[in-house]
Every structure is written in structure tokens, then in C-alpha cells.
Design an enzyme around this catalytic site. Structure first.
Site, PDB file in Angstrom:
ATOM      1  CG  ASP A   1      -1.667  -1.298   1.431  1.00  0.00           C
ATOM      2  OD1 ASP A   1      -1.868  -2.023   0.446  1.00  0.00           O
ATOM      3  OD2 ASP A   1      -2.020  -1.595   2.583  1.00  0.00           O
TER       4      ASP A   1
ATOM      5  CD  GLU B   1      -8.320  -3.826  -1.438  1.00  0.00           C
ATOM      6  OE1 GLU B   1      -9.056  -4.003  -0.455  1.00  0.00           O
ATOM      7  OE2 GLU B   1      -7.296  -4.512  -1.641  1.00  0.00           O
TER       8      GLU B   1
ATOM      9  CG  HIS C   1      -3.208  -0.137  -1.881  1.00  0.00           C
ATOM     10  ND1 HIS C   1      -4.157  -0.445  -0.960  1.00  0.00           N
ATOM     11  CD2 HIS C   1      -2.989   1.203  -1.767  1.00  0.00           C
ATOM     12  CE1 HIS C   1      -4.482   0.663  -0.298  1.00  0.00           C
ATOM     13  NE2 HIS C   1      -3.793   1.681  -0.780  1.00  0.00           N
TER      14      HIS C   1
ATOM     15  NE  ARG D   1       0.612  -6.995   0.729  1.00  0.00           N
ATOM     16  CZ  ARG D   1      -0.515  -6.462   1.195  1.00  0.00           C
ATOM     17  NH1 ARG D   1      -1.517  -6.204   0.377  1.00  0.00           N
ATOM     18  NH2 ARG D   1      -0.638  -6.194   2.476  1.00  0.00           N
TER      19      ARG D   1
END
Ligand SMILES: *[C@@H]1O[C@H](CO)[C@@H](O)[C@H](O)[C@H]1NC(C)=O
Length: 323
Positions: free
Chosen positions: A34, A198, A260, A290
Site C-alpha cells: 500500500d 479498493e 494498491h 509485498r
């Protein structure tokens, strides 16, 4: 002949020394999910999900973020927002930096809410708790700016039992007006394992406003970027004012489930860059496995953005222009 070849090599080496800085991905190898980058006052500021607190890393070059100065700017023991701290983003509004982030309770993920902290004129200044933006489930809050329609808050909300995107006017940095559903996951590429939209992230180019978002369940390699486009026509808080396209960034070159993302501009303001996460795990990952990658946004002949494919880790890339 030998001599001239050697001279040629030498000239190439020198010219690469004086051209723009190069860097390689990943910018953050672990816990790089993110990601969000802001460029301000000669520094890049990077934030990613840590689950427990909010940290900002800064550096003068993109590659410098790998070893940049890191400051933990927030940790909270308040039960309603102690835990599952996700997706922090820095935004400058009314003369101060704000950090929008998601957090909830320790028991489960059903109580996640969007929150905001208020800082000072510099992103490294101290932060105080400012506000919770919704009273219902919500994550991944971000800001979209419209000159005529004002700033809006966009986030991932639950509607009809699925994660969709919601939008509301941002009436103050910690306050929103009427909430509307902006878009719901209807395409097959938005419904791998679970329908999900999202991680919205806005950028502005050629008179249009683009809202990238992440589609499908994050524990799959099919997590990818979709795009909503507003062509300066109609109230942007209405779903019908936007058109959807995608997927525009999918698994490639050993990077799975790219998504993201955030957008930032180069130091000279001429380029738009995409910062996103991906994983080397073939079946996808939604945890600390990630990493953070950054790549320049290119433009198609018809003016639409081209995110390319996530390039093999370690590929030498020219840094943002003006570095
Ligand atoms: C999901 O991603 C994997 C890995 O990239 C790919 O092989 C598969 O075809 C994708 N599935 C769908 C339904 O797109």
C-alpha cells in the site's frame, strides 16, 4: 580499432554519470504494501503499511528511499484505532500535511475505519489525532481534487455486501458530506475469488481526472489496477460521471498481484510516477511479503495513461526527471 572501442566505452560511462540518477526496484523489499509517495521541498516521502504504526521515510532521490531517514510519526493505544494500521497517505490541505490511514480494533478486521492525523507545514513535523471520517466500515481513504467541485474523499466501503468505492465531498480535512457509491465491482477481472474495489489513487492529466484502484481479492495473483476516468463533465460525486477501464497493470516478469498504488510527480513536475506493491509469490500475497515498486506513467496516443507491466526486479531505471 581496439583503442577506439575503449575510448567509446569510456565516453558512455562518463555520459551515464552526468545524466539522471538511476534506481532499481524494489524500493522497499519487505512490508512494502500500500505504498504512497509525496514529493515536497526536495524530498520524496514514502509511507507503507506496517500494521502497528505510521512511519515516514524520506530521501532526495527515489533510490535513496531504500536507506532513507525514517521517522515513526504515530502509534496509538486507543482501542478503536489501535490496530491493523493500513494504507497511510500524506496529503497537503489548507497549509498543513495530513495523514489519512485505516485502522481498527485488535479482534478482527470488521471495525476498520478511515482516520486522519494533522501535521505541520513539513511532512516530518509532529502529528496529532484529528478525526475519524466514517462510522461504518471503510479503508484506503484518499483525496481527489476538483477545481470546480472541491476536494472529495474516496475510499473502499461495503455496499451490497461487497467492497466498492465510495465518494463524499471533503468539507474540512476531517469531515465529509453526503456519501455516494462511486463504483461497484462488476467486471470479471474485479471479481477474482471475491469482488473487490479498493485503494483509490487520483491523478490529473490532459484536463481529465483519473482514479486508479485495485481490483479483486488481494490474496490472488489477479489483484490488478483498474481505472475510473472523469472527463470534466458532470458532478464527480455521481457514478454516471465516470467511465471504467482495465485491468491496466497485471502480474508480469515475476511480480504478482500488482496494485494498491499511489501517484507522485517528478521533482520538475513534468512526469507522473506510479508507486505500487507486488509480490514474488505466485499465488499472490496480502501480508508483509509485498514489496514497493515505482515506475513512470507513460501516455498512449489517445491521451490515456499506460502503466506498462511491472518490470523484473533489479532492472536499472532512469529516475524521475529533475532529480
Ligand atoms: C490470474 O493470474 C494468474 C497469474 O498471473 C494467471 O495465470 C491467471 O490466468 C489469472 N486468472 C484470471 C482469471 O485472470
Amino acid at each position: 580499432m581496439k583503442f577506439f572501442q575503449a575510448v567509446g566505452t569510456c565516453v558512455l560511462a562518463l555520459s551515464s554519470l552526468v545524466s539522471a540518477a538511476t534506481f532499481t526496484n524494489p524500493l522497499r523489499a519487505k512490508d512494502g504494501a500500500d505504498p504512497h509517495i509525496s514529493y515536497s521541498g526536495g524530498y520524496y516521502y514514502l509511507m507503507t503499511t506496517t500494521w502497528s504504526d505510521l512511519r515516514i521515510t524520506r530521501a532526495k532521490t527515489l533510490g535513496g528511499l531504500k536507506t532513507g531517514e525514517t521517522k515513526t510519526v504515530w502509534k496509538d493505544t486507543t482501542a478503536s484505532r489501535c490496530c491493523n494500521v493500513w494504507a497511510p497517505e500524506l496529503h497537503f490541505l489548507d497549509g498543513a500535511w495530513y495523514i489519512y490511514y485505516s485502522a481498527g480494533q485488535s479482534a478482527n478486521l470488521d471495525l476498520q475505519r478511515p482516520h486522519v492525523l494533522k501535521g505541520g507545514a513539513n511532512p516530518f513535523d509532529a502529528y496529532t489525532y484529528h478525526a475519524q471520517l466514517t462510522n461504518t466500515w471503510g479503508i484506503d481513504g484518499s483525496i481527489v481534487r476538483f477545481s470546480k467541485w472541491g476536494n472529495h474523499f474516496v475510499w473502499s466501503c461495503i455496499t451490497n455486501n461487497v467492497q466498492a468505492l465510495c465518494i463524499a465531498p471533503l468539507t474540512a480535512p476531517g469531515k465529509i458530506g453526503a456519501t455516494k457509491i462511486l463504483s461497484q465491482p462488476t467486471q470479471s477481472w474485479e471479481k477474482n475469488e471475491k469482488p473487490v474495489m479498493e485503494g483509490p489513487a487520483a491523478m490529473y492529466h490532459g484536463g481529465k481526472t483519473y482514479l486508479a484502484y485495485s481490483a479483486s481479492y488481494c490474496w490472488t495473483p489477479n489483484y490488478s489496477l483498474g481505472l475510473l476516468t472523469w472527463d470534466n463533465n458532470g458532478d464527480p460525486a455521481l457514478a454516471k460521471s465516470w467511465s471504467k477501464s482495465g485491468p491496466l497493470l497485471t502480474s508480469g516478469n515475476g511480480n504478482y498481484g500488482p496494485g494498491h498504488n499511489g501517484f507522485f510527480t517528478s521533482p520538475d513536475g513534468k512526469e507522473i510516477w506510479n508507486v505500487f506493491h507486488a509480490t514474488a509469490i505466485q499465488k499472490g500475497a496480502c501480508d508483509g511479503n509485498r514489496y514497493t515498486m515505482a515506475q513512470k506513467v507513460n501516455w498512449n496516443a489517445n491521451g490515456t495513461p499506460n502503466f506498462g507491466s511491472p518490470l523484473k526486479l533489479g532492472t536499472s531505471l532512469a529516475g524521475p526527471s529533475g532529480e
